[in-house]
Design a protein around this motif. Structure first.
Motif, PDB file in Angstrom:
ATOM      1  N   MET A  44       0.826  -1.213   0.000  1.00 15.12           N
ATOM      2  CA  MET A  44       0.000   0.000   0.000  1.00 15.12           C
ATOM      3  C   MET A  44       0.860   1.262   0.000  1.00 15.12           C
ATOM      4  SD  MET A  44      -3.091  -1.066  -0.150  1.00 15.12           S
ATOM      5  CE  MET A  44      -4.266   0.069   0.519  1.00 15.12           C
ATOM      6  N   LEU A  45       1.976   1.237   0.735  1.00 10.38           N
ATOM      7  CA  LEU A  45       2.871   2.396   0.739  1.00 10.38           C
ATOM      8  C   LEU A  45       3.497   2.608  -0.632  1.00 10.38           C
ATOM      9  CD1 LEU A  45       4.579   1.970   4.209  1.00 10.38           C
ATOM     10  CD2 LEU A  45       3.168   3.904   3.483  1.00 10.38           C
ATOM     11  N   GLU A  46       3.861   1.530  -1.295  1.00 11.27           N
ATOM     12  CA  GLU A  46       4.425   1.654  -2.646  1.00 11.27           C
ATOM     13  C   GLU A  46       3.379   2.187  -3.622  1.00 11.27           C
ATOM     14  OE1 GLU A  46       5.930  -2.200  -3.648  1.00 11.27           O
ATOM     15  OE2 GLU A  46       7.521  -2.095  -2.124  1.00 11.27           O
ATOM     16  N   GLN A  47       2.145   1.745  -3.463  1.00  7.72           N
ATOM     17  CA  GLN A  47       1.087   2.130  -4.392  1.00  7.72           C
ATOM     18  C   GLN A  47       0.582   3.556  -4.141  1.00  7.72           C
ATOM     19  OE1 GLN A  47      -0.043   0.104  -6.875  1.00  7.72           O
ATOM     20  NE2 GLN A  47      -1.437   1.667  -7.620  1.00  7.72           N
ATOM     21  N   PHE A  48       0.378   3.924  -2.870  1.00  7.43           N
ATOM     22  CA  PHE A  48      -0.274   5.195  -2.550  1.00  7.43           C
ATOM     23  C   PHE A  48       0.616   6.214  -1.845  1.00  7.43           C
ATOM     24  CE2 PHE A  48      -3.644   1.959  -2.709  1.00  7.43           C
ATOM     25  CZ  PHE A  48      -4.384   2.482  -3.754  1.00  7.43           C
ATOM     26  N   GLY A  49       1.792   5.799  -1.418  1.00  9.10           N
ATOM     27  CA  GLY A  49       2.768   6.719  -0.851  1.00  9.10           C
ATOM     28  C   GLY A  49       2.309   7.461   0.391  1.00  9.10           C
ATOM     29  N   GLU A  50       2.457   8.774   0.338  1.00  9.53           N
ATOM     30  CA  GLU A  50       2.186   9.627   1.498  1.00  9.53           C
ATOM     31  C   GLU A  50       0.712   9.622   1.895  1.00  9.53           C
ATOM     32  OE1 GLU A  50       3.390  11.350   4.684  1.00  9.53           O
ATOM     33  OE2 GLU A  50       4.797  10.747   3.126  1.00  9.53           O
ATOM     34  N   GLN A  51      -0.175   9.445   0.952  1.00 10.38           N
ATOM     35  CA  GLN A  51      -1.604   9.378   1.278  1.00 10.38           C
ATOM     36  C   GLN A  51      -1.877   8.215   2.227  1.00 10.38           C
ATOM     37  OE1 GLN A  51      -3.237   9.144  -2.740  1.00 10.38           O
ATOM     38  NE2 GLN A  51      -4.507  10.918  -2.234  1.00 10.38           N
ATOM     39  N   TYR A  52      -1.263   7.081   1.954  1.00 12.33           N
ATOM     40  CA  TYR A  52      -1.490   5.921   2.815  1.00 12.33           C
ATOM     41  C   TYR A  52      -0.816   6.108   4.165  1.00 12.33           C
ATOM     42  CZ  TYR A  52      -1.991   1.200   4.526  1.00 12.33           C
ATOM     43  OH  TYR A  52      -2.322   0.116   5.297  1.00 12.33           O
ATOM     44  N   ARG A  53       0.353   6.718   4.181  1.00 11.09           N
ATOM     45  CA  ARG A  53       1.041   6.986   5.453  1.00 11.09           C
ATOM     46  C   ARG A  53       0.169   7.889   6.335  1.00 11.09           C
ATOM     47  NH1 ARG A  53       6.003   5.646   5.999  1.00 11.09           N
ATOM     48  NH2 ARG A  53       6.477   5.893   3.814  1.00 11.09           N
ATOM     49  N   SER A  54      -0.460   8.881   5.734  1.00  4.20           N
ATOM     50  CA  SER A  54      -1.367   9.766   6.469  1.00  4.20           C
ATOM     51  C   SER A  54      -2.583   8.983   6.978  1.00  4.20           C
ATOM     52  CB  SER A  54      -1.815  10.904   5.565  1.00  4.20           C
ATOM     53  OG  SER A  54      -2.789  11.686   6.181  1.00  4.20           O
ATOM     54  N   TYR A  55      -3.106   8.109   6.140  1.00  8.78           N
ATOM     55  CA  TYR A  55      -4.241   7.261   6.527  1.00  8.78           C
ATOM     56  C   TYR A  55      -3.873   6.369   7.708  1.00  8.78           C
ATOM     57  CZ  TYR A  55      -7.542   3.368   6.201  1.00  8.78           C
ATOM     58  OH  TYR A  55      -8.450   2.394   6.488  1.00  8.78           O
ATOM     59  N   MET A  56      -2.671   5.794   7.690  1.00 10.05           N
ATOM     60  CA  MET A  56      -2.212   4.918   8.765  1.00 10.05           C
ATOM     61  C   MET A  56      -2.189   5.636  10.111  1.00 10.05           C
ATOM     62  SD  MET A  56       0.897   2.875   6.850  1.00 10.05           S
ATOM     63  CE  MET A  56       1.599   2.275   8.366  1.00 10.05           C
ATOM     64  N   GLN A  57      -1.874   6.915  10.105  1.00  5.35           N
ATOM     65  CA  GLN A  57      -1.804   7.679  11.340  1.00  5.35           C
ATOM     66  C   GLN A  57      -3.195   7.990  11.890  1.00  5.35           C
ATOM     67  OE1 GLN A  57       0.578  11.056  10.307  1.00  5.35           O
ATOM     68  NE2 GLN A  57       2.491   9.908  10.390  1.00  5.35           N
ATOM     69  N   LYS A  58      -4.198   7.998  11.025  1.00  5.05           N
ATOM     70  CA  LYS A  58      -5.552   8.349  11.445  1.00  5.05           C
ATOM     71  C   LYS A  58      -6.366   7.160  11.938  1.00  5.05           C
ATOM     72  CE  LYS A  58      -5.831  12.146   8.182  1.00  5.05           C
ATOM     73  NZ  LYS A  58      -6.437  12.613   6.939  1.00  5.05           N
ATOM     74  N   VAL A  59      -6.058   5.961  11.452  1.00  3.28           N
ATOM     75  CA  VAL A  59      -6.869   4.789  11.793  1.00  3.28           C
ATOM     76  C   VAL A  59      -6.050   3.777  12.583  1.00  3.28           C
ATOM     77  CG1 VAL A  59      -8.334   5.057   9.765  1.00  3.28           C
ATOM     78  CG2 VAL A  59      -6.341   3.582   9.649  1.00  3.28           C
ATOM     79  N   GLY A  60      -6.732   2.903  13.293  1.00  2.00           N
ATOM     80  CA  GLY A  60      -6.056   1.852  14.033  1.00  2.00           C
ATOM     81  C   GLY A  60      -5.690   0.683  13.133  1.00  2.00           C
ATOM     82  N   ALA A  61      -4.732  -0.098  13.552  1.00  2.00           N
ATOM     83  CA  ALA A  61      -4.287  -1.231  12.739  1.00  2.00           C
ATOM     84  C   ALA A  61      -5.328  -2.348  12.727  1.00  2.00           C
ATOM     85  CB  ALA A  61      -2.956  -1.749  13.259  1.00  2.00           C
ATOM     86  N   VAL A  62      -5.871  -2.694  13.881  1.00  2.00           N
ATOM     87  CA  VAL A  62      -6.868  -3.761  13.955  1.00  2.00           C
ATOM     88  C   VAL A  62      -8.211  -3.198  14.382  1.00  2.00           C
ATOM     89  CG1 VAL A  62      -7.508  -5.917  15.078  1.00  2.00           C
ATOM     90  CG2 VAL A  62      -5.129  -5.507  14.471  1.00  2.00           C
ATOM     91  N   PHE A  63      -8.214  -2.404  15.436  1.00  2.00           N
ATOM     92  CA  PHE A  63      -9.433  -1.804  15.943  1.00  2.00           C
ATOM     93  C   PHE A  63      -9.386  -0.301  15.690  1.00  2.00           C
ATOM     94  CE2 PHE A  63      -8.689  -5.591  18.523  1.00  2.00           C
ATOM     95  CZ  PHE A  63      -9.886  -6.269  18.262  1.00  2.00           C
ATOM     96  N   PRO A  64     -10.524   0.329  15.421  1.00  2.00           N
ATOM     97  CA  PRO A  64     -10.529   1.766  15.124  1.00  2.00           C
ATOM     98  C   PRO A  64     -10.059   2.597  16.306  1.00  2.00           C
ATOM     99  CG  PRO A  64     -12.772   0.896  15.250  1.00  2.00           C
ATOM    100  CD  PRO A  64     -11.859  -0.258  15.400  1.00  2.00           C
ATOM    101  N   LYS A  65      -9.420   3.707  15.973  1.00  2.00           N
ATOM    102  CA  LYS A  65      -9.018   4.658  17.014  1.00  2.00           C
ATOM    103  C   LYS A  65     -10.214   5.554  17.339  1.00  2.00           C
ATOM    104  CE  LYS A  65      -4.166   5.152  15.766  1.00  2.00           C
ATOM    105  NZ  LYS A  65      -3.162   6.091  15.298  1.00  2.00           N
ATOM    106  N   PHE A  66     -10.422   5.797  18.603  1.00  2.00           N
ATOM    107  CA  PHE A  66     -11.474   6.707  19.035  1.00  2.00           C
ATOM    108  C   PHE A  66     -10.818   7.910  19.694  1.00  2.00           C
ATOM    109  CE2 PHE A  66     -13.491   2.511  19.151  1.00  2.00           C
ATOM    110  CZ  PHE A  66     -14.550   2.746  18.285  1.00  2.00           C
TER     111      PHE A  66
END
Length: 67
Positions: A44-66
């Protein structure tokens, strides 16, 4: 998707009459999960780059961040 897999793998020892088989499934699932998620995130990082990195910071890996 991964949250449901985790719930199933954790619940399986409670559902099976053979607890050993249930816990072995958990021990087998963990390394496959780690390897799969690493490969997926790299793709995903190779495909979407910085957009995906930003997405990773906003959401949880397994369970959503609240917040």
């Amino acid at each position: 998707m991964y949250a449901s897999q985790w719930l199933w793998v954790i619940a399986q020892p409670l559902l099976l009459q053979n607890w050993v088989a249930g816990f072995i499934n958990l021990l087998v699932f963990i390394p496959f999960y780690i390897l799969r998620v690493r490969a997926e995130e790299q793709l995903m990082l190779e495909q979407f780059g910085e957009q995906y990195r930003s997405y990773m910071q906003k959401v949880g890996a397994v369970f959503p961040k609240f917040k």
